[in-house]
Scaffold this motif. Sequence first.
Motif: not given
Lengths: 147, 147
Positions: B136-145, A129-131
């Motif tokens: 919630f804004y952020g980076i999802c599981k897939n994008c982190k992979k 989570i960033q925001d």
Amino acid sequence: MEAMIKNYMEKLQREGYKYTNQREEILRIIMDNKDDHLSCEEVHNIVSKENKDVGIATVYRTLQLFEKLNFVYRINFDDGVSRYELNLGTENHHHHHLICTKCGSVTEVKMDLLELLEDNIEKEEGFTIQDHNVKFYGICKNCKKEN
Amino acid sequence: MEAMIKNYMEKLQREGYKYTNQREEILRIIMDNKDDHLSCEEVHNIVSKENKDVGIATVYRTLQLFEKLNFVYRINFDDGVSRYELNLGTENHHHHHLICTKCGSVTEVKMDLLELLEDNIEKEEGFTIQDHNVKFYGICKNCKKEN
DNA sequence: TTGTGTGCAAAAATTTTGCAGGTCA
DNA sequence: TGACCTGCAAAATTTTTGCACACAA
């Protein structure tokens, strides 16, 4: 206040953007009305009243730039326009909006309780989570009085 | 599913509105795609593909009606259009949206932890909460992979 | 001087509305 | 039948864009 504007404008220059009167003026209006969640049109109206000549397209472009630079947050209260609020730093972003479904007023509340929820989501969903953006809809104190 | 549509449509009639093919069709599409948060235009595209003749204005008017009847919620993911999701009852509305700032995907998570926050607000602000909206804004599981 | 920024007007995109005709109850 | 509903097109609203000129660095 002046120091604050200078601060933001210097950051803007450091990022390679130019210092223009229009940008300073728009930033000043956002700061002077920081409890109001102004829309582009409202910012434009205020500039115009003060006999400054700034086109509405410039207001749109400038607020998008400010969003990219994290000077402001873009928010949406479901009234058909984007609104902007000053970003006073991460610790200050822990506030939420109470939107009255009767009179339309928007109140801000500061609370940190969301962290528990966020930890949970990070663990269970693998989502970093960033925001966040939290809105509560209901009946405000004033409207309840009137019954 | 059929029973569910019947159920909603009967409620619609009880409220004094007419049973029309267009309304049933649009409701069916919302149900068939309930994880997708469709916009009016997207609903209209789906109807059109199925060779049904429903004007876009009807889609706008129908989804507004469905919102008024609490069949759907209107939500906004800051992409310039209003989106709608099926309202499956209050207990089911305790879910939040995780919006990936990289790929734009929207995931739903179910959590009740907000109640603590809501109790707090009711007490301290005198604001009676009817509904909430949490993103919630952020980076999802897939994008982190992918890194 | 040169690339960036601005204002204007036109265009694009989303949503709403008026109206004539169609449909449900 | 009569009120409600629909489709179409036009209008309204919000936002973006192209372009010529202006300005900051």
